[in-house]
Design a protein around this motif. Structure first.
Motif, PDB file in Angstrom:
ATOM      1  N   UNK A 111     -80.716  -6.226  35.670  1.00  0.00           N
ATOM      2  CA  UNK A 111     -80.280  -7.570  36.060  1.00  0.00           C
ATOM      3  C   UNK A 111     -80.499  -7.803  37.546  1.00  0.00           C
ATOM      4  N   UNK A 112     -80.359  -6.771  38.363  1.00  0.00           N
ATOM      5  CA  UNK A 112     -80.621  -6.918  39.803  1.00  0.00           C
ATOM      6  C   UNK A 112     -82.104  -7.199  40.046  1.00  0.00           C
ATOM      7  N   UNK A 113     -82.966  -6.523  39.304  1.00  0.00           N
ATOM      8  CA  UNK A 113     -84.407  -6.780  39.430  1.00  0.00           C
ATOM      9  C   UNK A 113     -84.747  -8.182  38.936  1.00  0.00           C
ATOM     10  N   UNK A 114     -84.107  -8.598  37.857  1.00  0.00           N
ATOM     11  CA  UNK A 114     -84.334  -9.934  37.299  1.00  0.00           C
ATOM     12  C   UNK A 114     -83.950 -11.021  38.302  1.00  0.00           C
ATOM     13  N   UNK A 115     -82.853 -10.800  39.026  1.00  0.00           N
ATOM     14  CA  UNK A 115     -82.382 -11.794  39.993  1.00  0.00           C
ATOM     15  C   UNK A 115     -83.274 -11.863  41.235  1.00  0.00           C
ATOM     16  N   UNK A 116     -83.976 -10.765  41.545  1.00  0.00           N
ATOM     17  CA  UNK A 116     -84.850 -10.736  42.726  1.00  0.00           C
ATOM     18  C   UNK A 116     -86.252 -11.250  42.433  1.00  0.00           C
ATOM     19  N   UNK A 118     -89.022 -13.215  39.283  1.00  0.00           N
ATOM     20  CA  UNK A 118     -88.990 -14.114  38.116  1.00  0.00           C
ATOM     21  C   UNK A 118     -89.181 -13.371  36.790  1.00  0.00           C
ATOM     22  N   UNK A 119     -89.285 -12.048  36.818  1.00  0.00           N
ATOM     23  CA  UNK A 119     -89.602 -11.303  35.594  1.00  0.00           C
ATOM     24  C   UNK A 119     -88.389 -11.174  34.680  1.00  0.00           C
ATOM     25  N   UNK A 120     -88.606 -11.462  33.393  1.00  0.00           N
ATOM     26  CA  UNK A 120     -87.606 -11.252  32.349  1.00  0.00           C
ATOM     27  C   UNK A 120     -88.086 -10.067  31.503  1.00  0.00           C
ATOM     28  N   UNK A 121     -87.246  -9.066  31.318  1.00  0.00           N
ATOM     29  CA  UNK A 121     -87.641  -7.848  30.620  1.00  0.00           C
ATOM     30  C   UNK A 121     -87.640  -8.036  29.101  1.00  0.00           C
ATOM     31  N   UNK A 122     -88.588  -7.382  28.457  1.00  0.00           N
ATOM     32  CA  UNK A 122     -88.637  -7.361  26.995  1.00  0.00           C
ATOM     33  C   UNK A 122     -87.977  -6.074  26.505  1.00  0.00           C
ATOM     34  N   UNK A 123     -87.596  -5.999  25.224  1.00  0.00           N
ATOM     35  CA  UNK A 123     -87.014  -4.759  24.698  1.00  0.00           C
ATOM     36  C   UNK A 123     -87.909  -3.535  24.915  1.00  0.00           C
ATOM     37  N   UNK A 124     -89.228  -3.685  24.719  1.00  0.00           N
ATOM     38  CA  UNK A 124     -90.125  -2.529  24.886  1.00  0.00           C
ATOM     39  C   UNK A 124     -90.113  -2.025  26.324  1.00  0.00           C
ATOM     40  N   UNK A 125     -89.992  -2.925  27.286  1.00  0.00           N
ATOM     41  CA  UNK A 125     -89.913  -2.511  28.694  1.00  0.00           C
ATOM     42  C   UNK A 125     -88.598  -1.786  28.974  1.00  0.00           C
ATOM     43  N   UNK A 126     -87.525  -2.251  28.347  1.00  0.00           N
ATOM     44  CA  UNK A 126     -86.216  -1.607  28.527  1.00  0.00           C
ATOM     45  C   UNK A 126     -86.227  -0.215  27.898  1.00  0.00           C
ATOM     46  N   UNK A 167     -71.087  -6.804  26.064  1.00  0.00           N
ATOM     47  CA  UNK A 167     -70.003  -6.556  27.026  1.00  0.00           C
ATOM     48  C   UNK A 167     -70.501  -6.621  28.470  1.00  0.00           C
ATOM     49  N   UNK A 168     -71.757  -6.235  28.679  1.00  0.00           N
ATOM     50  CA  UNK A 168     -72.328  -6.291  30.028  1.00  0.00           C
ATOM     51  C   UNK A 168     -72.354  -7.734  30.543  1.00  0.00           C
ATOM     52  N   UNK A 169     -72.743  -8.673  29.693  1.00  0.00           N
ATOM     53  CA  UNK A 169     -72.863 -10.076  30.108  1.00  0.00           C
ATOM     54  C   UNK A 169     -71.553 -10.857  30.020  1.00  0.00           C
ATOM     55  N   UNK A 170     -70.538 -10.315  29.346  1.00  0.00           N
ATOM     56  CA  UNK A 170     -69.355 -11.070  28.950  1.00  0.00           C
ATOM     57  C   UNK A 170     -68.686 -11.828  30.097  1.00  0.00           C
ATOM     58  N   UNK A 171     -68.372 -11.161  31.194  1.00  0.00           N
ATOM     59  CA  UNK A 171     -67.633 -11.799  32.289  1.00  0.00           C
ATOM     60  C   UNK A 171     -68.511 -12.179  33.484  1.00  0.00           C
ATOM     61  N   UNK A 172     -69.819 -12.150  33.307  1.00  0.00           N
ATOM     62  CA  UNK A 172     -70.719 -12.462  34.421  1.00  0.00           C
ATOM     63  C   UNK A 172     -70.948 -13.964  34.545  1.00  0.00           C
ATOM     64  N   UNK A 173     -71.198 -14.399  35.774  1.00  0.00           N
ATOM     65  CA  UNK A 173     -71.563 -15.800  35.995  1.00  0.00           C
ATOM     66  C   UNK A 173     -72.911 -16.065  35.334  1.00  0.00           C
ATOM     67  N   UNK A 174     -73.166 -17.336  35.039  1.00  0.00           N
ATOM     68  CA  UNK A 174     -74.365 -17.707  34.288  1.00  0.00           C
ATOM     69  C   UNK A 174     -75.643 -17.200  34.949  1.00  0.00           C
ATOM     70  N   UNK A 175     -75.713 -17.295  36.273  1.00  0.00           N
ATOM     71  CA  UNK A 175     -76.931 -16.883  36.980  1.00  0.00           C
ATOM     72  C   UNK A 175     -77.004 -15.372  37.218  1.00  0.00           C
ATOM     73  N   UNK A 176     -75.992 -14.630  36.715  1.00  0.00           N
ATOM     74  CA  UNK A 176     -75.985 -13.174  36.883  1.00  0.00           C
ATOM     75  C   UNK A 176     -76.051 -12.446  35.534  1.00  0.00           C
ATOM     76  N   UNK A 177     -76.355 -13.188  34.472  1.00  0.00           N
ATOM     77  CA  UNK A 177     -76.438 -12.582  33.146  1.00  0.00           C
ATOM     78  C   UNK A 177     -77.845 -12.029  32.906  1.00  0.00           C
TER      79      UNK A 177
END
Length: 204
Positions: A111-116, A118-126, A167-177
Motif C-alpha cells: 500500500x505504501x508503494x501504491x500511494x507513491x 500509480x501502480x496497482x498490484x495484481x494477485x500474481x505480483x503479490x 482486516x487490513x483495509x477495514x479502518x483505513x482512510x479511503x486514499x490509504x486502502x
C-alpha cells in the motif's frame, strides 16, 4: 491415470509447448505439495493456476506442518479446540496466526508503494512478492518467483488471504486502502494462451 499423465507430459515437454499447471488448494494441503514444488523448482511448467488456499497453505507449511487425521472427525469439536479440519488434514489456529504475521507487513509494503506510484498490484505480483519474502526452498512460490513462473489465482480473496486483506483495509482512510487489480491477471493469462504456439494443460 498417473502413468497416462506422465506420457502426455513427456509429449508436452518434447514438443516444447507452453504448459499450464492447475490445481485445487487441497493438493497443497496434502503431501502432493512436494510434487508440485519439485515441478516448479525444475521448471517443468510455464504457468500455475490455483486457489487462495493453494497459496496461503504453502507459506504456512514453511513455518510448521499440518497433521494427518481422519475425514470422520467432528469439525465443530475440533474448532472449539482451535484446530481447523481440511478433509483428513488438521491445521491448528496457530498456523493462521503465523500467516497473518507474515502477510500483514507485505500488505503494508504494497500500500505504501501504491500511494507513491500509480501502480496497482495484481494477485500474481503479490504472490511473487510473497515468494521472494519467504526465502524458503520448501515453498512452491519461492521457486515460482525464483524461476519467473507466473502464478494466477482467480479466487485470490478466498480464505485467509481475503480475511487478511479485509482486516487490513477495514479502518483505513479511503486514499490509504490497498487496491488489487484482478483484471490485469486475467489479461496476462489470456495473452499467455494467445501468444503460445501450442498449449498443454495439467489439471489436478
Amino acid at each position: 491415470h498417473f502413468a497416462q499423465a506422465l506420457e502426455i507430459i513427456r509429449k508436452m515437454r518434447k514438443e516444447k509447448v507452453t504448459i499450464f499447471l492447475g490445481y485445487t488448494s487441497n493438493q497443497i494441503s496434502s503431501g502432493n505439495r512436494e510434487i508440485i514444488r519439485y515441478l516448479v523448482q525444475h521448471k517443468m511448467g510455464d504457468c500455475l493456476v490455483t486457489t487462495a488456499g493453494g497459496i496461503e497453505e504453502d507459506f504456512i507449511k514453511t513455518h510448521a506442518p499440518f497433521f494427518l487425521a481422519d475425514f470422520k472427525l467432528d469439525g465443530a469439536k475440533l474448532r472449539a479446540k482451535g484446530i481447523n479440519r481440511i478433509g483428513n488434514v488438521l491445521a491448528p489456529n496457530e498456523r493462521y496466526i503465523w500467516f497473518e504475521q507474515f502477510f500483514q507487513p507485505i500488505l503494508e509494503e504494497l500500500v505504501h508503494e501504491q500511494m507513491k506510484t500509480p501502480h496497482i498490484f495484481s494477485p500474481s505480483e503479490i504472490i511473487t512478492r510473497m515468494g521472494k519474502k519467504i526465502n524458503h526452498q520448501e515453498s512452491v512460490y519461492y521457486w515460482a518467483a525464483k524461476n519467473n513462473i507466473s502464478v494466477f489465482c482467480p479466487a485470490f480473496m478466498d480464505g485467509a488471504i481475503g480475511d487478511n486483506a479485509y482486516f487490513f483495509n477495514y479502518n483505513r482512510k479511503k486514499n490509504e486502502k490497498l487496491i488489487i487489480d484482478q483484471i490485469m491477471d486475467h489479461h496476462r493469462l489470456i495473452e499467455m494462451t494467445l501468444h503460445a504456439k501450442e498449449t498443454g494443460l495439467l489439471i489436478v
